[in-house]
Design a protein around this motif. Sequence first.
Motif, mmCIF file in Angstrom:
data_model
loop_
_atom_site.group_PDB
_atom_site.id
_atom_site.type_symbol
_atom_site.label_atom_id
_atom_site.label_comp_id
_atom_site.label_asym_id
_atom_site.label_seq_id
_atom_site.Cartn_x
_atom_site.Cartn_y
_atom_site.Cartn_z
ATOM 1 N N VAL A 286 -2.268 -7.600 9.997
ATOM 2 C CA VAL A 286 -2.149 -8.552 9.509
ATOM 3 C C VAL A 286 -2.672 -9.088 8.184
ATOM 4 C CG1 VAL A 286 -1.364 -9.677 11.799
ATOM 5 C CG2 VAL A 286 -3.706 -9.888 11.253
ATOM 6 N N TRP A 287 -1.763 -9.202 7.231
ATOM 7 C CA TRP A 287 -2.386 -9.177 5.666
ATOM 8 C C TRP A 287 -2.070 -10.816 5.418
ATOM 9 C CZ3 TRP A 287 -5.207 -5.556 4.073
ATOM 10 C CH2 TRP A 287 -5.013 -4.238 4.921
ATOM 11 N N GLU A 288 -0.913 -11.263 5.121
ATOM 12 C CA GLU A 288 -0.736 -12.436 4.634
ATOM 13 C C GLU A 288 -0.100 -13.329 5.857
ATOM 14 O OE1 GLU A 288 -0.984 -9.617 1.597
ATOM 15 O OE2 GLU A 288 0.887 -10.148 2.761
ATOM 16 N N HIS A 289 -0.613 -14.367 6.372
ATOM 17 C CA HIS A 289 0.007 -15.003 7.390
ATOM 18 C C HIS A 289 1.240 -15.748 7.483
ATOM 19 C CE1 HIS A 289 -1.474 -18.579 5.198
ATOM 20 N NE2 HIS A 289 -0.922 -19.435 6.137
ATOM 21 N N ASP A 290 1.762 -16.213 6.249
ATOM 22 C CA ASP A 290 2.977 -16.931 5.933
ATOM 23 C C ASP A 290 3.872 -15.737 5.348
ATOM 24 O OD1 ASP A 290 1.966 -16.338 3.462
ATOM 25 O OD2 ASP A 290 2.264 -18.313 2.720
ATOM 26 N N GLN A 291 3.896 -14.549 5.383
ATOM 27 C CA GLN A 291 4.877 -13.600 4.929
ATOM 28 C C GLN A 291 5.589 -12.873 6.073
ATOM 29 O OE1 GLN A 291 5.839 -13.117 1.590
ATOM 30 N NE2 GLN A 291 4.481 -14.837 1.361
#
Length: 539
Positions: free
Chosen positions: A404-409
């Motif tokens: 998981v890199w960018e929570h809102d992507q």
Amino acid sequence: MREWWRDAVIYQIYPRSFQDDNGDGIGDLRGIARRLPYVAGLGVDCIWLSPIFMSPQKDMGYDISDYMAIDPLFGTMADFDDLIATAHDLGLKVITDQVLSHTSDQHEWFRQSRQNRDNPKADWYVWADPLPDGSPPTNWHSHFGGPAWEFDPQRGQYYLHNFLAAQPDLNFHNPDVVDAILETCKFWLDRGLDGFRLDTVNYYVHDAQLRSNPPAQTAPQVMATDLYGMQDNIYNKSRPENLDFLKKLRLLTNQYDDIMMVGEVGEGGQKAIRLMGEYTEGDTHLHMAYSFAMLGPEFTPEHLRNCIEGFQQGAPGGHPSWSFSNHDVPRHVTRWADHAVSPNDLARLTCAMLMAFEGTIGIYQGEELGQTETVLTYDELTDPPALRYWPGIKGRDGCRTPMVWEHDQPNAGFSDGTPWLPVKDPQKTCAVDLSEADKGSTLHFYRDAIAFRKENPALTIGKTAFLNLAAPLLGFTRHCAAQRITCVFNMSKDPQTLSLSGPATIVGPHHARLEDASLVLPGNGFAYLSHDGELVLSA
């Protein structure tokens, strides 16, 4: 000069789940290369890639159909070369999984071998006639359920498979097989690899007499589906002849500079520790080995001490590798949750422990974020044992879900497509971007703990002497000529207090405090203590 791997921190990347850059929902080599600055920023020394070779993917790449080709799922050979170059530019070594004990049933070697009993590769796999009643040649079980033998009507014989029927075992008693396997390893060393992680390293050689295994010496505490654990597996693995092949492999790697081999010893308990020692003793076998001894449910000071001291005493000339999580077991933050004040408290405690252990350290992608096991439904599964034995066996998918890199992507930045395993909301809360923004996050703690390990020779080259502390406390001193550090860990939710016999200073990352002549450890607390001379701790 001390070899780079002796006190290294190795970061395992599961390629299917690290970063997808072509939108097909499966991670790839270009994605890994793009994210390598993040990995290098952790302060680790090396990356280990799970299999990226040509495969039908029946066992997610551990069923190889061509040892010297990159599977198109992950990219091209040019992508591999670019990844090696990028990693080396960042100061990272690269090792890959080598799955040598078995191939895919789609490998050309097996296609030829199964044609008849007198072709040039007829003896490249383990074939045997049925018993007079038609049953398999031995009572051996497969790890993935059922007999370890599959009948092939084309040859009128059984072939051995320690895992899936689609993963036939190679015959390492045949010198032509040994030579062919060594050639595949040489191919990758010539392309710039820095070493190998050897899958199921104690499974290469089977008993040539095909003797059946006796029952387990002690009643196994296993479910009825784990027939494998009900036998004492002395004839289908861990054979003494295994060392002969390891010697040949070491002779190959010795032709190159700075190569390292770490073997996965598939055994449990003290037998695993003993084999780790046998396989790494001296300079003629593996450089180091690890087992599942610390990858199981047991989380007690006694167990961890027994693992480390057992290795010290059984193999004073060997070299260990320790880890708490990988792609085959539930993530340790979930596995040991009963001992946790909170997932993050346990994640920091276990990180501090690992970075204090003598030997080489392995961490698994997402571990540095405090990632937890993903809860999956049956329709979301891909793992063969889970699909066969659900719900008794949950399988390995829960630890393999995407990074998981960018929570809102979409899909937390892992992929623009539909991921091969789902990205769920509980995992998104550990996303890299959120962790970067929080200076108190587990991610920042891992960076600090890795840096502290590297900055202190006691934790890299120092010897280990355990303290006689009562559970739930684990304590030991790491010491070398230049430095002495005592490491204390509270492996429970309950606060603990220890009296100190002399002056000491808390150094590095910690979750503890000194009050007068006492060390106060909250639940899941820990401390590194710097001191001169002997330091006695008592309840």
